[in-house]
Enzyme design. Structure first.
Site, PDB file in Angstrom:
ATOM      1  N   ASP A  99      -3.412   9.488   1.565  1.00  0.00           N
ATOM      2  CA  ASP A  99      -3.911   9.667   0.203  1.00  0.00           C
ATOM      3  C   ASP A  99      -4.792   8.465  -0.142  1.00  0.00           C
ATOM      4  O   ASP A  99      -5.013   7.594   0.697  1.00  0.00           O
ATOM      5  CB  ASP A  99      -2.750   9.801  -0.794  1.00  0.00           C
ATOM      6  CG  ASP A  99      -2.024   8.478  -1.022  1.00  0.00           C
ATOM      7  OD1 ASP A  99      -2.317   7.490  -0.343  1.00  0.00           O
ATOM      8  OD2 ASP A  99      -1.158   8.441  -1.917  1.00  0.00           O
TER       9      ASP A  99
ATOM     10  N   ASP B 204      -5.132   5.516  -3.265  1.00  0.00           N
ATOM     11  CA  ASP B 204      -4.405   4.953  -4.406  1.00  0.00           C
ATOM     12  C   ASP B 204      -5.332   4.068  -5.236  1.00  0.00           C
ATOM     13  O   ASP B 204      -5.996   3.180  -4.696  1.00  0.00           O
ATOM     14  CB  ASP B 204      -3.237   4.106  -3.887  1.00  0.00           C
ATOM     15  CG  ASP B 204      -2.349   4.871  -2.917  1.00  0.00           C
ATOM     16  OD1 ASP B 204      -1.501   5.644  -3.383  1.00  0.00           O
ATOM     17  OD2 ASP B 204      -2.526   4.715  -1.687  1.00  0.00           O
TER      18      ASP B 204
ATOM     19  N   ASP C  56      -3.514   9.053  -5.955  1.00  0.00           N
ATOM     20  CA  ASP C  56      -2.590   8.515  -6.956  1.00  0.00           C
ATOM     21  C   ASP C  56      -3.361   7.620  -7.905  1.00  0.00           C
ATOM     22  O   ASP C  56      -4.031   6.682  -7.473  1.00  0.00           O
ATOM     23  CB  ASP C  56      -1.489   7.665  -6.274  1.00  0.00           C
ATOM     24  CG  ASP C  56      -0.452   8.517  -5.565  1.00  0.00           C
ATOM     25  OD1 ASP C  56      -0.241   9.675  -5.991  1.00  0.00           O
ATOM     26  OD2 ASP C  56       0.164   8.029  -4.592  1.00  0.00           O
TER      27      ASP C  56
END
Ligand code: CTP
Ligand code: MN
Ligand code: MN
Length: 265
Positions: free
Chosen positions: A101, A103, A189
């Site tokens: 992912d 962040d 995120d």
């Protein structure tokens, strides 16, 4: 590998699926992703989206994706609140070339200005058609001394997102499993921290998980200080350290500063 463990691994790869859910599905006789697709009533909204984009989400995120995402997030944050900043954290800040992912940490140089910012940012991103899914988590306010005691979880406001990231046409050629894809789903995120806690949040969210665990253990065992993503607390004096940078935190711990690239442990 134990049989159940194999399916546990398959299922927990899906966004929104934890070990308990994976084990329950296994006990219920589910074995494949297609089994899940045939039982949509068993899935939360989050899991449905996770399953829908499973192929993209299990493909590593690349550095080039990160740059495009950062630009998009910076633009939305700048529109939502001029002066607010976006900082890349996680594995990519540690110099990793791939990740599961991306962040980002958001703050504003004036304490308190960050309140209410995230929903506005999300609205801008949605207006740009960049959001496939997002789950907002409010900041879980607790007394500062209770916050200081928590050694792993933090209480910051955040959004777990799946972005719809447009892909340059060049990315379509060369062995991609979906040659004509004009976009791909990417997990992002977004975390918001007030500026007074920003260096701690940056340190915590830069990871790695193992490095943070070791640093917090060192802090407690060797220095008698409690470190987490909100602050550094002296339980005897009952005081928090004031810091303005990651370097300050290392200094208070009596450690030489380690740049993010050296925190991959
Ligand atoms: N983290 C945290 N609280 C969470 C989730 C993550 O403090 N609820 C911190 C962890 O210290 C972790 C960092 O944020 O090291 C980044 O988390 P994650 O994205 O899960 O891992 P990465 O190191 O970025 O690796 P990956 O490439 O798998 O994303
Ligand atoms: Mn990450
Ligand atoms: Mn993450």
């Amino acid at each position: 590998m134990h049989k159940a463990a194999k399916w546990r691994q398959l299922f927990t790869q899906i966004f929104g699926v934890g070990v308990r859910t994976a084990d329950r599905w296994y006990r219920e006789g589910l074995r494949t992703l297609d089994d899940l697709r045939e039982q949509p009533q068993k899935l939360t909204q989050q899991q449905k989206v996770g399953l829908q984009h499973h192929r993209d989400l299990s493909t590593p995120v690349l550095r080039s994706d990160v740059d495009a995402l950062q630009q998009a997030v910076e633009e939305a944050v700048g529109q939502a609140l001029p002066g607010a900043t976006v900082t890349l954290t996680g594995g990519f800040r540690r110099g990793k070339l791939q990740g599961h992912d991306v962040d980002f940490l958001i703050t504003h140089p004036k304490e308190g200005q960050e309140a209410g910012l995230l929903p506005r940012v999300m609205r801008h991103l949605q207006d740009q058609g960049l959001i496939l899914y997002h789950q907002h988590q409010h900041s879980r306010w607790e007394s500062p001394t209770r916050l200081a005691q928590q050694s792993h979880m933090d209480a910051f406001e955040r959004s777990f997102c799946i972005f719809r990231l447009p892909q340059p046409p060049a990315a379509a050629v060369g062995g991609s499993t979906r040659p004509c894809a004009s976009w791909k789903a990417v997990r992002v995120d977004l975390v918001v921290a007030p500026i007074s806690q920003f260096p701690f949040a940056l340190l915590g969210w830069t990871g790695s998980k193992l490095f943070q665990r070791e640093l917090r253990r060192f802090s407690r065992k060797e220095k008698g200080l409690w470190l987490n993503s909100h602050g550094l607390f002296d339980p005897e004096q009952k005081t928090f350290f004031h810091v303005t940078s990651e370097e300050d935190i290392f200094r208070h711990l009596g450690l030489e500063y380690l740049p993010p690239e050296q925190r991959n442990a």
